[in-house]
Enzyme design. Structure first.
Site, short mmCIF file in Angstrom:
data_model
loop_
_atom_site.label_atom_id
_atom_site.label_comp_id
_atom_site.label_asym_id
_atom_site.label_seq_id
_atom_site.Cartn_x
_atom_site.Cartn_y
_atom_site.Cartn_z
N HIS A 243 0.91 -1.22 0.00
CA HIS A 243 0.18 -0.07 -0.02
C HIS A 243 0.88 1.05 -0.15
O HIS A 243 1.96 1.12 0.65
CB HIS A 243 -0.85 -0.05 1.28
CG HIS A 243 -2.02 1.10 1.28
ND1 HIS A 243 -1.79 2.43 1.41
CD2 HIS A 243 -3.36 0.78 0.96
CE1 HIS A 243 -3.06 3.16 1.22
NE2 HIS A 243 -3.93 2.05 1.08
N GLU A 302 -7.66 -5.07 -0.06
CA GLU A 302 -8.14 -5.78 -1.38
C GLU A 302 -8.21 -7.25 -1.17
O GLU A 302 -8.95 -8.18 -1.75
CB GLU A 302 -7.44 -5.40 -2.58
CG GLU A 302 -7.50 -3.81 -2.70
CD GLU A 302 -6.30 -3.32 -3.63
OE1 GLU A 302 -5.37 -4.04 -3.76
OE2 GLU A 302 -6.34 -2.22 -4.30
#
Length: 360
Positions: A243, A302
């Site tokens: 991320h 995700e």
């Protein structure tokens, strides 16, 4: 040529704080860990909207009425619109909503993805769209409109936890797009449409689907180490890991992993599917740490989003639209905050092109 940029000024917001170094997400003074265990999506909307809109007498009832109101726009879905990817069809239907700034407009925009995505998915399968039931909670009614059956308590709780988890997340690309449009004093629908257009890009909201592609390619847990090693050797990116903000594990990943395990315990997820995902996660984290020790690449939101939405019956091409169901509340709150407290957003650019030729 300009000498350089002016000092960067960070946007001030009361809405959310993303602490990437410590893996912490705060929404209006409440940690994500507390939100997902104590609050429904309607509660989080009330938290985000406080001070920007009048407080409805009952958020669940007000949002239910908004779902009924926006369902009338489903009749505008002609064959050409139905043939579009779900997020594009949803965007077209969203554009039919009025561009106001009041509470009714905000609630209809929140309701719209939850109504339009199930309706479009059913219409694409030659099934009739199902009208909302305003007496249901938002997440439960979304699933009922998708499947035609009342969801189990565990299914409704899992989707509700997902919506809470993704409701707001700082100044990401789609939220920034919403604030830019809001800074011009355009209405809420314009801001949400801009945000949705940013979200549909594969670098922002399109990664959960490829997580399932990875699970399908690996097949069984025993194949995970070799498959991941081959992908990394080719320089491929492992979807669901890493991320741009978090230097440690994404706190949203654990919030959703617990919801996935709850679904597995209720029988809504094949235990073998969850075991495969956990084997991939363990192997990916170990190999990423060994291959890139100086670059923190942890599980992100995700990875378990993909399993959760798959288990709830959403096809992977609709995942971005389901993401919008949760994030739209944050977009609207940020748009109102920008319109009320901010200025026109006009970043400075640095010209690096050629200069005019001086006359001889």
């Amino acid at each position: 040529m300009n000498a350089g940029l002016e000092d960067v000024v960070a946007a001030q917001t009361v809405l959310s704080d993303v602490d990437g170094n410590n893996g912490r997400l705060i929404v209006r003074g409440v940690s994500l860990d507390a939100l997902v265990t104590t609050s429904s999506y309607e509660d989080v909307l009330g938290l985000l909207f406080a001070g920007f809109f009048p407080k409805p007498a009952a958020m669940q009832a007000a949002l239910g009425a908004a779902r009924v109101a926006v369902f009338s726009h489903v009749t505008a879905a002609d064959p050409a619109l139905i043939a579009l990817p779900p997020v594009d069809g949803m965007r077209a239907l969203l554009a039919r909503l009025g561009d106001s700034d009041d509470l009714d407009a905000a609630l209809q925009l929140v309701a719209a993805p939850a109504v339009f995505i199930p309706a479009l998915l059913r219409l694409q399968s030659d099934k009739p769209a199902i009208a909302p039931d305003p007496s249901r909670p938002h997440a439960a009614d979304t699933l009922a409109m998708l499947t035609g059956a009342a969801p189990t308590d565990q299914q409704a709780a899992a989707l509700d936890r997902y919506l809470v988890t993704v409701a707001d997340h700082g100044l990401n690309a789609s939220t920034f797009a919403a604030r830019v449009v809001a800074s011009t004093r355009a209405g809420l629908t314009s801001s949400v449409l801009a945000a949705l257009s940013a979200l549909k890009g594969p670098l922002h909201g399109g990664a959960p689907g490829p997580v399932l592609d990875m699970l399908d390619a690996v097949g069984i847990p025993e194949q995970a180490p070799a498959w991941i090693a081959a992908e990394l050797a080719r320089g491929e990116r492992l979807m669901g890991f890493g991320h741009r903000i978090y230097r440690v594990r994404d706190p949203r990943a654990d919030a959703l992993k617990s919801a996935v395990r709850m679904l597995a315990q209720s029988g809504a997820i094949d235990p073998a599917r969850l075991a495969l995902a956990e084997a991939i996660e363990r192997s990916a984290l170990a190999q990423l740490k060994a291959k890139k020790p100086d670059r923190p690449l942890e599980t992100n939101v995700e990875f378990y989003t993909a399993l959760l939405l798959e288990a709830l019956g959403f096809p992977r091409q609709a995942f971005t639209g389901v993401f919008a169901m949760g994030r739209v509340g944050g977009w609207i709150a940020h748009a109102r905050e920008q319109a009320e407290t901010g200025r026109l957003i006009r970043p400075k650019s640095v010209y690096v092109g050629p200069q005019p030729q001086e006359a001889a």
